[in-house]
Design a protein around this motif. Structure first.
Motif, mmCIF file in Angstrom:
data_model
loop_
_atom_site.group_PDB
_atom_site.id
_atom_site.type_symbol
_atom_site.label_atom_id
_atom_site.label_comp_id
_atom_site.label_asym_id
_atom_site.label_seq_id
_atom_site.Cartn_x
_atom_site.Cartn_y
_atom_site.Cartn_z
ATOM 1 N N ALA A 25 24.771 17.492 18.029
ATOM 2 C CA ALA A 25 24.222 16.104 18.337
ATOM 3 C C ALA A 25 25.461 15.024 18.311
ATOM 4 O O ALA A 25 25.442 14.057 19.320
ATOM 5 C CB ALA A 25 23.139 15.654 17.195
ATOM 6 N N ASP A 26 26.131 15.432 17.477
ATOM 7 C CA ASP A 26 27.558 14.371 17.303
ATOM 8 C C ASP A 26 28.603 14.593 18.443
ATOM 9 O O ASP A 26 29.047 13.510 18.831
ATOM 10 C CB ASP A 26 28.221 14.517 15.723
ATOM 11 C CG ASP A 26 27.351 14.242 14.706
ATOM 12 O OD1 ASP A 26 26.296 13.260 14.942
ATOM 13 O OD2 ASP A 26 27.662 14.444 13.443
ATOM 14 N N GLU A 27 28.798 15.691 18.569
ATOM 15 C CA GLU A 27 29.983 16.255 19.640
ATOM 16 C C GLU A 27 29.377 16.387 20.988
ATOM 17 O O GLU A 27 30.400 16.194 21.760
ATOM 18 C CB GLU A 27 30.612 17.340 19.259
ATOM 19 C CG GLU A 27 31.097 17.342 17.876
ATOM 20 C CD GLU A 27 32.100 16.209 17.628
ATOM 21 O OE1 GLU A 27 32.824 15.765 18.644
ATOM 22 O OE2 GLU A 27 32.623 15.839 16.430
ATOM 23 N N ARG A 28 28.136 16.294 21.334
ATOM 24 C CA ARG A 28 27.724 16.357 22.764
ATOM 25 C C ARG A 28 28.189 17.342 23.735
ATOM 26 O O ARG A 28 28.816 16.777 24.807
ATOM 27 C CB ARG A 28 27.601 14.916 23.009
ATOM 28 C CG ARG A 28 26.738 13.951 22.274
ATOM 29 C CD ARG A 28 27.135 12.665 22.802
ATOM 30 N NE ARG A 28 27.985 11.895 23.173
ATOM 31 C CZ ARG A 28 29.413 11.612 22.439
ATOM 32 N NH1 ARG A 28 29.024 11.539 21.054
ATOM 33 N NH2 ARG A 28 30.262 11.149 23.125
ATOM 34 N N PRO A 29 28.313 18.726 23.366
ATOM 35 C CA PRO A 29 28.759 19.304 24.498
ATOM 36 C C PRO A 29 27.773 19.255 25.724
ATOM 37 O O PRO A 29 26.806 19.237 25.604
ATOM 38 C CB PRO A 29 28.713 20.773 23.737
ATOM 39 C CG PRO A 29 27.411 20.682 22.741
ATOM 40 C CD PRO A 29 27.705 19.277 22.144
ATOM 41 N N TRP A 30 28.597 19.387 26.964
ATOM 42 C CA TRP A 30 27.961 19.289 28.149
ATOM 43 C C TRP A 30 26.817 20.625 28.364
ATOM 44 O O TRP A 30 25.652 20.140 28.909
ATOM 45 C CB TRP A 30 28.785 19.448 29.481
ATOM 46 C CG TRP A 30 28.280 19.444 30.731
ATOM 47 C CD1 TRP A 30 27.435 18.300 31.118
ATOM 48 C CD2 TRP A 30 28.102 20.459 31.663
ATOM 49 N NE1 TRP A 30 26.747 18.862 32.580
ATOM 50 C CE2 TRP A 30 27.489 19.888 32.665
ATOM 51 C CE3 TRP A 30 28.548 21.657 31.715
ATOM 52 C CZ2 TRP A 30 27.111 20.669 33.776
ATOM 53 C CZ3 TRP A 30 28.446 22.354 33.032
ATOM 54 C CH2 TRP A 30 27.573 21.995 33.865
ATOM 55 N N GLY A 31 27.067 21.413 27.643
ATOM 56 C CA GLY A 31 26.059 22.542 27.978
ATOM 57 C C GLY A 31 26.129 23.659 26.743
ATOM 58 O O GLY A 31 27.051 23.403 25.894
ATOM 59 N N PHE A 32 25.523 24.525 26.697
ATOM 60 C CA PHE A 32 25.516 25.754 25.809
ATOM 61 C C PHE A 32 25.220 27.065 26.721
ATOM 62 O O PHE A 32 24.738 27.303 27.622
ATOM 63 C CB PHE A 32 24.403 25.625 24.856
ATOM 64 C CG PHE A 32 24.102 24.502 24.194
ATOM 65 C CD1 PHE A 32 24.869 24.178 23.099
ATOM 66 C CD2 PHE A 32 23.525 23.385 24.849
ATOM 67 C CE1 PHE A 32 24.859 22.991 22.487
ATOM 68 C CE2 PHE A 32 23.332 22.069 24.160
ATOM 69 C CZ PHE A 32 24.082 21.931 23.058
ATOM 70 N N ILE A 33 25.874 28.261 25.883
ATOM 71 C CA ILE A 33 25.904 29.675 26.532
ATOM 72 C C ILE A 33 25.322 30.412 25.366
ATOM 73 O O ILE A 33 25.531 30.267 24.163
ATOM 74 C CB ILE A 33 27.081 29.998 26.964
ATOM 75 C CG1 ILE A 33 27.128 31.337 27.811
ATOM 76 C CG2 ILE A 33 28.269 30.141 25.770
ATOM 77 C CD1 ILE A 33 28.139 31.842 28.566
ATOM 78 N N LEU A 34 24.384 31.690 25.868
ATOM 79 C CA LEU A 34 23.893 32.463 25.025
ATOM 80 C C LEU A 34 24.363 33.737 25.135
ATOM 81 O O LEU A 34 24.604 34.099 26.169
ATOM 82 C CB LEU A 34 22.336 32.461 25.288
ATOM 83 C CG LEU A 34 21.446 31.050 25.108
ATOM 84 C CD1 LEU A 34 20.149 31.049 25.529
ATOM 85 C CD2 LEU A 34 21.680 30.489 23.386
ATOM 86 N N PHE A 35 24.259 34.443 24.093
ATOM 87 C CA PHE A 35 24.627 36.060 23.967
ATOM 88 C C PHE A 35 23.543 36.802 23.419
ATOM 89 O O PHE A 35 22.646 36.459 22.861
ATOM 90 C CB PHE A 35 26.067 36.186 23.467
ATOM 91 C CG PHE A 35 27.283 35.805 24.242
ATOM 92 C CD1 PHE A 35 27.711 36.159 24.987
ATOM 93 C CD2 PHE A 35 27.253 34.056 23.968
ATOM 94 C CE1 PHE A 35 28.908 35.610 25.727
ATOM 95 C CE2 PHE A 35 28.588 33.562 24.666
ATOM 96 C CZ PHE A 35 29.023 34.368 25.605
ATOM 97 N N ALA A 36 23.735 38.035 23.342
ATOM 98 C CA ALA A 36 22.990 39.103 22.755
ATOM 99 C C ALA A 36 22.496 38.600 21.190
ATOM 100 O O ALA A 36 21.550 38.761 20.816
ATOM 101 C CB ALA A 36 23.462 40.542 22.793
ATOM 102 N N ARG A 37 23.559 38.016 20.500
ATOM 103 C CA ARG A 37 23.285 37.776 19.239
ATOM 104 C C ARG A 37 22.227 36.604 19.025
ATOM 105 O O ARG A 37 21.739 36.584 17.877
ATOM 106 C CB ARG A 37 24.596 37.525 18.438
ATOM 107 C CG ARG A 37 25.426 36.125 19.054
ATOM 108 C CD ARG A 37 26.500 35.642 18.345
ATOM 109 N NE ARG A 37 26.723 34.241 18.747
ATOM 110 C CZ ARG A 37 27.956 34.084 19.649
ATOM 111 N NH1 ARG A 37 28.150 35.091 20.366
ATOM 112 N NH2 ARG A 37 28.169 32.751 19.915
#
Length: 340
Positions: A25-37
């Motif tokens: 919320a503070d750093e506001r990445p443009w997007g996210f990525i998911l992995f098997a974990r």
């Protein structure tokens, strides 16, 4: 997407911790990525994706995954069907060009449906690297073939299928990972092939697909182009090859900055990648202290980088076609059965 910063982050586990929620919320990445974990059950994954979009603040917050078919699949049965490796589509194309191209489009469309079932809206496909004899097997059967025209044709079809399903495709690994002599997850590959030879083979599929909305860099040192910096960190490679010779004007995201091909502090590496011309940097291992270093280097998206990011979100915002998926699955299975 006002205020989004020039990085893509990854949660560490299957739910967001309080610290992660606050950080994102503070750093506001443009997007996210998911992995098997990050993947457990259907309900859990849908909830995690919804949480990431909530903290991202936009319905079109990009949620990436690597779902190629073959050995690169984060979603596995029963959460999503298994598909043949991209090389198998290439085998079909070699015997029947129309059938192969149709199968490629169908695989892109079905992959999109599989990830969109959980709200995931960006898939890091197609892999349009052109492997050569003697190269490391990290690409191998992830490639559609050994001929640049074949790779370009099938890669385009997969990307078009993904976009028809409302999913952002990310072609990789520009300007070409097919000659790499090492696995960039573990060490830095070096390619000494002359630039003019690379232009006719490795660069060719990316040049043919240069209108796609997004691409991922290769962590490879091309010694005839820039003997000092790998592509992700090289202004020479990004300006002269990717932007000019290949003519790609879409969003350029780095490969994972935590891979062992790159050495050094994550702040310094991320700042160098952005300074070299990457629009956003990708960080995948979910380690909070590393993410903090990456975030510190990532400024708010602005100018051309923001324009390109907006264009990617416009792809995500499209309405998927209304195809009957079971009919597409049956057609795909029949086509792939032709190669035994």
């Amino acid at each position: 997407m006002t205020g989004s910063r020039a990085f893509i982050a990854a949660p560490l586990s299957q739910t967001l911790s309080t610290e992660e929620r606050r950080f994102f919320a503070d750093e506001r990445p443009w997007g996210f990525i998911l992995f098997a974990r990050n993947i457990g059950s259907q309900a859990q994954l849908s909830d995690l994706v919804a949480s990431l979009k909530e903290v991202g603040g936009r319905k079109t917050t990009p949620i990436f995954i690597d779902q190629e078919g073959g050995r690169i699949n984060r979603l596995r049965p029963p959460l999503a069907p298994a598909y043949p490796a991209p090389a198998e589509i290439g085998r079909l194309f070699a015997t029947d060009r129309n059938a192969g191209e149709r199968a490629a489009w169908l695989q892109g469309r079905l992959l999109a449906a599989d990830v969109m079932a959980y709200g995931i809206n960006a898939d890091c496909v197609p892999c349009i690297d052109v492997p050569v004899a003697g190269a490391h097997s990290v690409i191998g059967d992830r490639a559609y073939g050994h001929n640049p025209d074949t790779v370009a044709t099938l890669g385009r079809a997969v990307a078009d299928g993904a976009m028809a399903g409302g999913v952002l495709p990310v072609m990789k690994h520009v300007p070409g990972h097919g000659r790499g002599n090492a696995d960039s997850h573990l060490e830095l590959p070096r390619v000494a092939t002359p630039r003019n030879e690379l232009a006719t083979s490795d660069f060719a599929p990316f040049r043919a697909l240069n209108t796609l909305p997004a691409a991922m860099t290769a962590h490879i040192l091309y010694t005839d182009i820039d003997p000092t910096f790998p592509a992700t960190l090289s202004r020479i490679v990004i300006d002269s090859v990717i932007r000019t010779e290949i003519g790609f004007d879409g969003l350029l995201m780095s490969d994972d900055m935590s891979m062992k091909a790159l050495s050094g502090d994550l702040y310094d590496l991320s700042a160098a990648a952005l300074s070299a011309g990457c629009d956003v940097v990708l960080h995948c291992n979910g380690e909070m202290e590393e993410m903090r270093r990456v975030a510190r280097a990532a400024q708010p998206l602005a100018g051309e980088a923001k324009r390109r990011a907006d264009a990617c979100e416009a792809v995500i915002g499209r309405v998927a076609d209304t195809a009957v998926l079971e009919e597409l699955r049956s057609e795909y299975a029949a086509l792939m059965a032709e190669i035994g």
